[in-house]
Design a protein around this motif. Structure first.
Motif, PDB file in Angstrom:
ATOM      1  N   UNK A 130      50.540  55.773  34.842  1.00  0.00           N
ATOM      2  CA  UNK A 130      51.554  54.959  34.170  1.00  0.00           C
ATOM      3  C   UNK A 130      50.897  53.795  33.447  1.00  0.00           C
ATOM      4  N   UNK A 131      51.220  53.630  32.170  1.00  0.00           N
ATOM      5  CA  UNK A 131      50.624  52.528  31.417  1.00  0.00           C
ATOM      6  C   UNK A 131      50.975  51.174  32.009  1.00  0.00           C
ATOM      7  N   UNK A 132      52.119  51.038  32.606  1.00  0.00           N
ATOM      8  CA  UNK A 132      52.493  49.763  33.221  1.00  0.00           C
ATOM      9  C   UNK A 132      51.470  49.345  34.267  1.00  0.00           C
ATOM     10  N   UNK A 133      50.904  50.332  34.943  1.00  0.00           N
ATOM     11  CA  UNK A 133      49.895  50.068  35.959  1.00  0.00           C
ATOM     12  C   UNK A 133      48.513  49.967  35.339  1.00  0.00           C
ATOM     13  N   UNK A 134      48.128  50.951  34.529  1.00  0.00           N
ATOM     14  CA  UNK A 134      46.771  50.963  33.969  1.00  0.00           C
ATOM     15  C   UNK A 134      46.530  49.767  33.057  1.00  0.00           C
ATOM     16  N   UNK A 135      47.540  49.362  32.292  1.00  0.00           N
ATOM     17  CA  UNK A 135      47.365  48.205  31.418  1.00  0.00           C
ATOM     18  C   UNK A 135      47.220  46.921  32.240  1.00  0.00           C
ATOM     19  N   UNK A 136      47.956  46.842  33.336  1.00  0.00           N
ATOM     20  CA  UNK A 136      47.853  45.656  34.193  1.00  0.00           C
ATOM     21  C   UNK A 136      46.439  45.544  34.781  1.00  0.00           C
ATOM     22  N   UNK A 137      45.903  46.670  35.211  1.00  0.00           N
ATOM     23  CA  UNK A 137      44.543  46.666  35.756  1.00  0.00           C
ATOM     24  C   UNK A 137      43.534  46.338  34.662  1.00  0.00           C
ATOM     25  N   UNK A 138      43.779  46.845  33.454  1.00  0.00           N
ATOM     26  CA  UNK A 138      42.888  46.517  32.331  1.00  0.00           C
ATOM     27  C   UNK A 138      42.873  45.016  32.065  1.00  0.00           C
ATOM     28  N   UNK A 139      44.037  44.396  32.117  1.00  0.00           N
ATOM     29  CA  UNK A 139      44.111  42.943  31.936  1.00  0.00           C
ATOM     30  C   UNK A 139      43.363  42.211  33.046  1.00  0.00           C
ATOM     31  N   UNK A 140      43.458  42.714  34.265  1.00  0.00           N
ATOM     32  CA  UNK A 140      42.751  42.114  35.397  1.00  0.00           C
ATOM     33  C   UNK A 140      41.245  42.181  35.182  1.00  0.00           C
ATOM     34  N   UNK A 150      44.989  37.689  39.185  1.00  0.00           N
ATOM     35  CA  UNK A 150      44.625  39.027  39.646  1.00  0.00           C
ATOM     36  C   UNK A 150      45.194  39.330  41.026  1.00  0.00           C
ATOM     37  N   UNK A 151      45.193  38.327  41.893  1.00  0.00           N
ATOM     38  CA  UNK A 151      45.739  38.532  43.239  1.00  0.00           C
ATOM     39  C   UNK A 151      47.236  38.814  43.168  1.00  0.00           C
ATOM     40  N   UNK A 152      47.922  38.110  42.292  1.00  0.00           N
ATOM     41  CA  UNK A 152      49.365  38.364  42.120  1.00  0.00           C
ATOM     42  C   UNK A 152      49.600  39.770  41.580  1.00  0.00           C
ATOM     43  N   UNK A 153      48.844  40.162  40.560  1.00  0.00           N
ATOM     44  CA  UNK A 153      49.036  41.475  39.957  1.00  0.00           C
ATOM     45  C   UNK A 153      48.642  42.598  40.908  1.00  0.00           C
ATOM     46  N   UNK A 154      47.575  42.403  41.669  1.00  0.00           N
ATOM     47  CA  UNK A 154      47.161  43.426  42.628  1.00  0.00           C
ATOM     48  C   UNK A 154      48.219  43.633  43.697  1.00  0.00           C
ATOM     49  N   UNK A 155      48.821  42.543  44.132  1.00  0.00           N
ATOM     50  CA  UNK A 155      49.903  42.648  45.114  1.00  0.00           C
ATOM     51  C   UNK A 155      51.079  43.416  44.529  1.00  0.00           C
ATOM     52  N   UNK A 156      51.403  43.148  43.274  1.00  0.00           N
ATOM     53  CA  UNK A 156      52.507  43.848  42.617  1.00  0.00           C
ATOM     54  C   UNK A 156      52.207  45.334  42.477  1.00  0.00           C
ATOM     55  N   UNK A 157      50.985  45.678  42.126  1.00  0.00           N
ATOM     56  CA  UNK A 157      50.602  47.085  41.984  1.00  0.00           C
ATOM     57  C   UNK A 157      50.750  47.819  43.313  1.00  0.00           C
ATOM     58  N   UNK A 158      50.442  47.146  44.404  1.00  0.00           N
ATOM     59  CA  UNK A 158      50.538  47.759  45.730  1.00  0.00           C
ATOM     60  C   UNK A 158      51.981  47.835  46.230  1.00  0.00           C
ATOM     61  N   UNK A 159      52.894  47.165  45.540  1.00  0.00           N
ATOM     62  CA  UNK A 159      54.284  47.205  45.969  1.00  0.00           C
ATOM     63  C   UNK A 159      54.468  46.614  47.357  1.00  0.00           C
ATOM     64  N   UNK A 160      55.289  47.256  48.164  1.00  0.00           N
ATOM     65  CA  UNK A 160      55.550  46.760  49.512  1.00  0.00           C
ATOM     66  C   UNK A 160      54.300  46.679  50.360  1.00  0.00           C
ATOM     67  N   UNK A 161      53.368  47.598  50.126  1.00  0.00           N
ATOM     68  CA  UNK A 161      52.127  47.574  50.894  1.00  0.00           C
ATOM     69  C   UNK A 161      51.292  46.328  50.583  1.00  0.00           C
ATOM     70  N   UNK A 162      51.440  45.800  49.382  1.00  0.00           N
ATOM     71  CA  UNK A 162      50.712  44.585  49.040  1.00  0.00           C
ATOM     72  C   UNK A 162      51.147  43.388  49.832  1.00  0.00           C
ATOM     73  N   UNK A 163      52.322  43.478  50.446  1.00  0.00           N
ATOM     74  CA  UNK A 163      52.852  42.385  51.261  1.00  0.00           C
ATOM     75  C   UNK A 163      52.477  42.553  52.726  1.00  0.00           C
ATOM     76  N   UNK A 164      51.757  43.612  53.027  1.00  0.00           N
ATOM     77  CA  UNK A 164      51.339  43.885  54.396  1.00  0.00           C
ATOM     78  C   UNK A 164      49.896  43.443  54.590  1.00  0.00           C
ATOM     79  N   UNK A 165      49.627  42.710  55.637  1.00  0.00           N
ATOM     80  CA  UNK A 165      48.294  42.151  55.852  1.00  0.00           C
ATOM     81  C   UNK A 165      47.223  43.204  56.117  1.00  0.00           C
TER      82      UNK A 165
END
Length: 386
Positions: free
Chosen positions: A285-295, A337-352
């Motif tokens: 999905x470009x929404x994901x790949x573009x976000x990682x590219x920006x990171x 980057x930390x904010x975007x990585x958490x968003x990419x991980x979805x609910x799992x990004x909120x899990x320690x």
């Protein structure tokens, strides 16, 4: 990884630390974070590699490297654990570097060998409860009485100040009776206080948002007495010396921020390739790949900024503005980057249990410690004549 432009020796160091981070640091990072425990076994491993002596001459037990070598090590450690990275950064830049830069030969011979060997940690007591960004408003006092400095005051947010291997803390203190406008002292000096010392109290550790495995305490000083020769550098030069140390430290903190930012990219790529939704990996999905590219782009720019600042420092060119730029750009990249990585991980990004959650918690302090983002902007503006 793209061509770094590093020398063979630098690349060998980077690879060795990257391997150590992957094999030794990463497996225990989550546990120490959860337990809020200091990773003594990891610190011992770094000591065995000579990392605490990287930027110091061999005559004092160092590795004969430089600031850039230290930054390379810090960046690789921060890709997996910022707590470990800040332990090394503070141990070198704030604990040992003031001794090396401004200490007498006797002070260097006494303290540097154990600090370079990683057998001991030093701390730098600058920040106070009411003197953070306004370090010139220091209220801690040191009075010379019968050949001894009598120190009274308090310090806040002091890294590496309460470990079992902490052996000294260098504090800034008012050594003159003349106080200027707004309580700003006209004479601030730095004094080395051995740990332990009667009257020096290491208060309970802070409960922090991040950096859980990093040691951070407030300190109280009540009639702490040390010999007059524990003055570090010239009397009244403590504030100026601190500014010089902090300028170099900003480059090292920038390296740490770049490491965290890169770690977020690493974790996001792995997760995006492995996680499927609607019948295909989310990396498609470009929404994901573009976000990682920006990171990745943010990380590259931030790395280039700290490389440039380090190169200027090592070749004797003015670097204060570039260090401020590197600190500002890299800390912003780390938080974004930390904010975007958490968003990419979805609910799992909120899990320690996922490293990006720790990166998210660890990132914010990078916009605050060793000079807030606002201070960096002020410094840049001043260099532009504004």
């Amino acid at each position: 990884m793209p061509d770094t432009g590093l020398s063979d020796e630098q690349e060998a160091l980077r690879r060795a630390v990257a391997e150590f981070a992957r094999d030794v640091v990463a497996p225990v990072a989550a546990r120490h974070d959860e337990e809020r425990s200091f990773p003594y076994e990891v610190v011992a491993g770094m000591a065995a590699m000579g990392l605490f002596g990287l930027p110091f001459p061999q005559e004092y037990g160092g590795m004969g490297g430089d600031l850039f070598s230290l930054c390379l090590a810090i960046e690789e450690l921060a890709r997996v654990d910022s707590s470990v990275a800040i332990t090394l950064e503070a141990g070198c830049s704030l604990g040992a570097m003031p001794i090396y830069r401004f200490g007498s030969e006797e002070q260097r011979q006494r303290w540097l060998p154990m600090l370079c060997a990683g057998e001991a940690l030093g701390a730098f007591g600058l920040t106070e409860p009411e003197a953070g960004s306004d370090a010139g408003g220091t209220r801690t006092t040191a009075v010379l009485v019968n050949g001894e400095w009598v120190v009274n005051g308090s310090k806040a947010f002091i890294t590496n100040s309460g470990t079992d291997i902490t052996r000294l803390v260098t504090v800034t203190a008012r050594t003159g009776g003349s106080v200027g406008v707004g309580g700003r002292d006209r004479e601030i000096s730095t004094i080395v206080i051995p740990v332990p010392s009667p009257g020096l109290t290491v208060e309970p550790a802070y409960s922090k948002v991040g950096w859980h495995a990093s040691d951070t305490h407030p300190l109280s000083l009540s009639d702490v007495r040390v010999p007059a020769e524990n003055l570090l550098g010239e009397r009244s030069r403590g504030y100026a010396n601190f500014l010089a140390i902090l300028a170099e430290g900003r480059i090292a903190i920038s390296a740490l921020a770049v490491g965290l930012a890169q770690g977020c990219v690493d974790e996001s790529i792995t997760y995006a390739k492995a996680r499927s939704a609607f019948g295909r990996p989310i990396a498609a999905n470009q929404a994901i790949s573009f976000k990682i590219a920006e990171m990745e782009a943010r990380t590259h720019v931030a790395r280039t900024a700290y490389y440039d600042a380090a190169a200027r420092a090592l070749t004797g060119r003015p670097f204060a503005k570039e260090a401020a730029i590197a600190k500002l750009v890299s800390s912003t990249a780390a938080v974004d980057n930390a904010r975007d990585a958490t968003q990419i991980h979805g609910g799992y990004g909120f899990m320690n249990e996922y490293p990006v959650a720790r990166h998210w918690r660890d990132s914010k302090i990078l916009e605050i410690g060793e000079g807030t983002s606002e201070i960096q902007k002020m410094l840049i503006a001043r260099h532009l004549g504004l």
